[in-house]
Design an enzyme around this catalytic site. Structure first.
Site, PDB file in Angstrom:
ATOM      1  N   CYS A   1      -7.333   6.542  -0.133  1.00  0.00           N
ATOM      2  CA  CYS A   1      -6.622   7.079   1.026  1.00  0.00           C
ATOM      3  C   CYS A   1      -5.279   6.383   1.206  1.00  0.00           C
ATOM      4  O   CYS A   1      -5.103   5.231   0.805  1.00  0.00           O
ATOM      5  CB  CYS A   1      -7.497   6.894   2.264  1.00  0.00           C
ATOM      6  SG  CYS A   1      -6.767   7.437   3.818  1.00  0.00           S
TER       7      CYS A   1
ATOM      8  N   SER B   1      -4.200   5.122   3.824  1.00  0.00           N
ATOM      9  CA  SER B   1      -4.365   3.922   4.637  1.00  0.00           C
ATOM     10  C   SER B   1      -4.559   2.683   3.763  1.00  0.00           C
ATOM     11  O   SER B   1      -4.110   1.589   4.112  1.00  0.00           O
ATOM     12  CB  SER B   1      -5.551   4.081   5.588  1.00  0.00           C
ATOM     13  OG  SER B   1      -5.310   5.128   6.503  1.00  0.00           O
TER      14      SER B   1
ATOM     15  N   HIS C   1      -1.204   1.739   2.682  1.00  0.00           N
ATOM     16  CA  HIS C   1      -0.461   1.103   3.775  1.00  0.00           C
ATOM     17  C   HIS C   1      -0.712  -0.405   3.815  1.00  0.00           C
ATOM     18  O   HIS C   1       0.185  -1.183   4.154  1.00  0.00           O
ATOM     19  CB  HIS C   1      -0.858   1.722   5.114  1.00  0.00           C
ATOM     20  CG  HIS C   1      -0.259   3.075   5.362  1.00  0.00           C
ATOM     21  ND1 HIS C   1       1.030   3.399   5.009  1.00  0.00           N
ATOM     22  CD2 HIS C   1      -0.782   4.190   5.941  1.00  0.00           C
ATOM     23  CE1 HIS C   1       1.280   4.648   5.354  1.00  0.00           C
ATOM     24  NE2 HIS C   1       0.200   5.151   5.925  1.00  0.00           N
TER      25      HIS C   1
ATOM     26  N   HIS D   1     -12.087   2.424   2.479  1.00  0.00           N
ATOM     27  CA  HIS D   1     -12.818   2.668   3.718  1.00  0.00           C
ATOM     28  C   HIS D   1     -13.529   4.013   3.723  1.00  0.00           C
ATOM     29  O   HIS D   1     -14.385   4.244   4.576  1.00  0.00           O
ATOM     30  CB  HIS D   1     -11.871   2.583   4.917  1.00  0.00           C
ATOM     31  CG  HIS D   1     -10.738   3.558   4.861  1.00  0.00           C
ATOM     32  ND1 HIS D   1      -9.684   3.412   3.990  1.00  0.00           N
ATOM     33  CD2 HIS D   1     -10.505   4.690   5.560  1.00  0.00           C
ATOM     34  CE1 HIS D   1      -8.851   4.416   4.158  1.00  0.00           C
ATOM     35  NE2 HIS D   1      -9.322   5.214   5.088  1.00  0.00           N
TER      36      HIS D   1
ATOM     37  N   CYS E   1     -13.313   9.872   6.419  1.00  0.00           N
ATOM     38  CA  CYS E   1     -11.936   9.668   6.875  1.00  0.00           C
ATOM     39  C   CYS E   1     -11.157  10.968   6.877  1.00  0.00           C
ATOM     40  O   CYS E   1     -10.887  11.532   7.918  1.00  0.00           O
ATOM     41  CB  CYS E   1     -11.220   8.610   6.028  1.00  0.00           C
ATOM     42  SG  CYS E   1      -9.550   8.244   6.643  1.00  0.00           S
TER      43      CYS E   1
END
Length: 366
Positions: A38, A40, A43, A59, A166
């Site tokens: 993902c 994220s 990031h 995650h 997610c």
């Protein structure tokens, strides 16, 4: 066991041997079978989410309960589970008012990169290794709080179970829970990634008459039509705001969803929303970034600018619902998985995510 560990921001993950403690009271050890890659996670690598390092990323994930700690009653060994990266406490103000997605306890612990008690379970050579966030799915095994392991039917493919954790709950939930899109409405979605595709199909599922997909990759824009997009805009070639206005008789859309996390695209989402409309920010920006909107437009146009975290969802309720919608042919999950990788190839998967090649790349642990 092996895990993909970020040691330095801006660098590749290192797939290496790590140690994992036994689960403590209220914790569950999961043998990972699939993990989604993902933005994220990227990031954190880019320090937009500056969590402590070293850290096991990942995650989105699903697997099989391997063993349980003292007092665990919600799952048992052998259960198939999808992981929940916001394991709510059930006690804070937000949990009590029905918003477990913004649970204070889960939010605080996620930023620490630890378990709920403030300690870690991963280590290398006796030194602590953190996990992101309360999951750490880029690992052959992980330990999570009991509330982070959501049981799913054993006939659900692990790749699909991992994604509901997610991108699916976030995208569909932003439409259904945050915006509450109505039948016959008009919708624009900026960003054709994992979350954006699910916002698109969520809007179609909600009965929107017009769903405009906006991205910069023609191949992905073409694929959005399979998920319910009625119109597409390539933002490299066309001005998104002007074209959305042209497609909506100069009014703008009832609902715009921003699924990138850029101040510029957030402004575009707001500007392409009609009077009385709603712009929903789903993408994650760096904590130091800001967005400027015309203050007079807020009251004079009665617009709503709102954020959505985890699609305002409740994983223990919504994961089964989303998977049931897939089983009923109402929600496309299989086509979201556009590439699979071995754990050793996680950096290739992250690079292809960053270049926009995949809707969702998934690590398989078999």
């Amino acid at each position: 066991m092996k895990a993909a560990v970020l040691h330095n921001y801006g660098k590749d993950l290192k797939v290496q041997e790590v140690d994992l403690e036994e689960p403590r009271k209220g914790e569950v050890r999961v043998k990972m079978k699939a993990a989604g890659i993902c933005h994220s996670d990227q990031h954190v690598i880019d320090a937009h989410l500056p969590l402590p390092v070293p850290i096991v990323l990942g995650h989105e994930g699903a697997g099989i309960v391997d063993t349980v700690g003292e007092g665990v009653t919600g799952v048992k060994e052998g259960d198939h589970v999808a992981l929940n990266w916001v394991p709510s406490c059930g006690k804070c103000h937000y949990c009590r008012i029905g918003r477990p997605d913004v649970c204070d306890e889960a939010s605080k612990t996620a930023l620490m990169g630890t378990m709920l008690d403030g300690t870690t379970r991963f280590s290398v050579d006796g030194k602590n290794v953190h996990q992101f966030p309360l999951t750490g799915t880029f690992s052959e095994y992980t330990i999570v709080p009991e509330n982070a392991a959501v049981p799913v039917n054993k006939d659900v493919p692990f790749e699909l179970a991992s994604l509901v954790g997610c991108c699916v709950i976030t995208g569909v939930g932003a439409v259904m829970n945050t915006a509450k899109v109505e039948p016959g409405s008009t919708v624009a979605v900026i960003g054709a990634g994992g979350v954006g595709f699910n916002a698109i199909q969520g809007a179609a599922l909600a009965g929107a008459k017009q769903v405009i997909a906006i991205d910069m990759v023609d191949e992905k824009l073409e694929m959005t039509k399979q998920f319910g997009a009625t119109h597409t805009i390539n933002a490299k070639e066309q001005d998104p705001v002007k074209n959305v206005l042209a497609m909506t008789e100069g009014l703008g859309v009832d609902y715009a969803f921003e699924a990138i996390g850029s101040p510029g695209t957030i402004q575009s989402a707001y500007n392409m929303t009609k009077k009385t409309g709603t712009a929903v920010v789903v993408g994650i920006s760096a904590p130091n970034e800001s967005v400027s909107v015309n203050a007079f437009s807020l009251p004079s146009q009665s617009k709503t600018l709102v954020g959505s975290w985890l699609g305002q969802g409740n994983p223990h309720v919504d994961y089964p619902k989303l998977l049931d919608l897939n089983r009923a042919g109402k929600l496309e999950l299989e086509a979201l998985v556009t590439q699979t990788y071995a754990l050793e190839d996680v950096n290739e998967g992250l690079a292809q995510l960053k270049s926009g090649q995949n809707i969702r790349g998934v690590i398989r642990f078999d």
